[in-house]
Write a protein that holds these residues in place. Structure first.
Motif, short mmCIF file in Angstrom:
data_model
loop_
_atom_site.label_atom_id
_atom_site.label_comp_id
_atom_site.label_asym_id
_atom_site.label_seq_id
_atom_site.Cartn_x
_atom_site.Cartn_y
_atom_site.Cartn_z
N GLY A 15 -1.86 -3.87 13.94
CA GLY A 15 -0.95 -2.83 13.49
C GLY A 15 -1.55 -1.45 13.53
O GLY A 15 -0.82 -0.46 13.38
N GLY A 16 -2.84 -1.37 13.74
CA GLY A 16 -3.52 -0.09 13.77
C GLY A 16 -3.45 0.58 15.13
O GLY A 16 -2.81 0.09 16.05
N SER A 17 -4.15 1.70 15.24
CA SER A 17 -4.14 2.50 16.46
C SER A 17 -5.56 2.80 16.93
O SER A 17 -6.50 2.81 16.14
N LEU A 18 -5.67 3.07 18.21
CA LEU A 18 -6.94 3.41 18.82
C LEU A 18 -6.66 4.29 20.03
O LEU A 18 -5.64 4.10 20.71
N ARG A 19 -7.55 5.23 20.29
CA ARG A 19 -7.40 6.11 21.44
C ARG A 19 -8.62 6.00 22.34
O ARG A 19 -9.73 6.29 21.90
N LEU A 20 -8.39 5.61 23.57
CA LEU A 20 -9.46 5.51 24.55
C LEU A 20 -9.50 6.75 25.43
O LEU A 20 -8.46 7.34 25.73
N ALA A 62 2.62 -1.72 31.77
CA ALA A 62 2.90 -3.14 31.77
C ALA A 62 3.93 -3.45 30.70
O ALA A 62 3.99 -2.79 29.66
N ASP A 63 4.76 -4.46 30.95
CA ASP A 63 5.80 -4.82 30.00
C ASP A 63 5.22 -5.16 28.62
O ASP A 63 5.84 -4.90 27.59
N SER A 64 4.03 -5.73 28.61
CA SER A 64 3.42 -6.17 27.36
C SER A 64 3.00 -5.02 26.45
O SER A 64 2.81 -5.24 25.25
N VAL A 65 2.87 -3.81 26.99
CA VAL A 65 2.42 -2.68 26.19
C VAL A 65 3.43 -1.55 26.12
O VAL A 65 3.23 -0.59 25.35
N LYS A 66 4.49 -1.64 26.89
CA LYS A 66 5.48 -0.58 26.92
C LYS A 66 6.08 -0.35 25.54
O LYS A 66 6.47 -1.29 24.86
N GLY A 67 6.13 0.90 25.14
CA GLY A 67 6.62 1.25 23.82
C GLY A 67 5.53 1.34 22.78
O GLY A 67 5.76 1.88 21.69
N ARG A 68 4.36 0.82 23.09
CA ARG A 68 3.23 0.85 22.16
C ARG A 68 2.08 1.72 22.66
O ARG A 68 1.41 2.37 21.86
N PHE A 69 1.84 1.70 23.96
CA PHE A 69 0.75 2.46 24.56
C PHE A 69 1.29 3.67 25.29
O PHE A 69 2.42 3.66 25.80
N SER A 70 0.46 4.70 25.39
CA SER A 70 0.83 5.91 26.10
C SER A 70 -0.37 6.48 26.84
O SER A 70 -1.44 6.64 26.26
N ILE A 71 -0.19 6.77 28.13
CA ILE A 71 -1.26 7.33 28.94
C ILE A 71 -1.01 8.81 29.16
O ILE A 71 0.14 9.24 29.32
N SER A 72 -2.06 9.60 29.16
CA SER A 72 -1.95 11.03 29.38
C SER A 72 -3.23 11.55 30.00
O SER A 72 -4.25 10.86 30.02
N ASN A 78 -10.98 16.89 32.96
CA ASN A 78 -11.16 15.74 33.86
C ASN A 78 -11.17 14.43 33.07
O ASN A 78 -12.02 13.57 33.27
N THR A 79 -10.19 14.30 32.20
CA THR A 79 -10.15 13.17 31.28
C THR A 79 -8.76 12.54 31.24
O THR A 79 -7.75 13.25 31.27
N VAL A 80 -8.73 11.22 31.18
CA VAL A 80 -7.49 10.49 30.99
C VAL A 80 -7.59 9.72 29.68
O VAL A 80 -8.67 9.21 29.33
N TYR A 81 -6.49 9.63 28.95
CA TYR A 81 -6.47 8.99 27.64
C TYR A 81 -5.50 7.81 27.63
O TYR A 81 -4.53 7.76 28.38
N LEU A 82 -5.78 6.88 26.76
CA LEU A 82 -4.86 5.79 26.48
C LEU A 82 -4.70 5.69 24.97
O LEU A 82 -5.62 5.26 24.27
N GLN A 83 -3.55 6.10 24.47
CA GLN A 83 -3.23 5.99 23.06
C GLN A 83 -2.60 4.62 22.83
O GLN A 83 -1.58 4.30 23.43
N MET A 84 -3.19 3.83 21.96
CA MET A 84 -2.73 2.48 21.69
C MET A 84 -2.28 2.39 20.24
O MET A 84 -3.08 2.57 19.32
N ASN A 85 -1.01 2.10 20.05
CA ASN A 85 -0.43 1.95 18.72
C ASN A 85 0.08 0.54 18.52
O ASN A 85 0.28 -0.21 19.47
#
Length: 124
Positions: A15-20, A62-72, A78-85
């Motif tokens: 239920g938590g969040s993490l940002r890569l 991916a269908d398994s993460v759509k609505g929960r993860f966000s890429i930017s 020169n950085t890409v992020y993955l916000q995981m909720n």
């Protein structure tokens, strides 16, 4: 050589969040696709999310993460992020950043450069 370095992984409860983050050693105009993949022992590397750094900067999930993860991206850094909720235990894996010049945005072998990976563990 081009280097991609992931960071931000760790242990988080369900239920938590993490940002890569994925930092590139240099800006390369030929790197059209920036993606995130994940892998668990004994299984094939799985597509998670990607962004086309060209034209409309379309994103793909991916269908398994759509609505929960966000890429930017932050091109200035020169950085890409993955916000995981709303993380789930099944999200536990080693997450890899990848860069590619073309091909299928969903297909790991079509990417040209890979980071070393960062571990994400979701506890329940």
């Amino acid at each position: 050589q081009v280097h991609l370095v992931e960071s931000g992984g760790g242990l988080v409860q369900a239920g938590g969040s993490l940002r890569l983050s994925c930092a590139a050693s240099e800006r390369t105009f030929s790197w059209i696709h920036m993606g995130w993949f994940r892998q668990v022992p004994g299984k094939e590397r799985e597509f998670v999310a990607a962004i086309r750094r060209w034209s409309g900067y379309n994103t793909f999930y991916a269908d398994s993460v759509k609505g929960r993860f966000s890429i930017s991206t932050d091109n200035a850094k020169n950085t890409v992020y993955l916000q995981m909720n709303s993380l789930k235990p099944e999200d536990t894996a080693v997450y890899y950043c990848a860069a590619g010049r073309g091909g299928s945005i969903y297909n790991a072998p079509d990417y040209d450069y890979w980071g070393q990976g960062t571990q994400v563990t979701v506890s329940s």
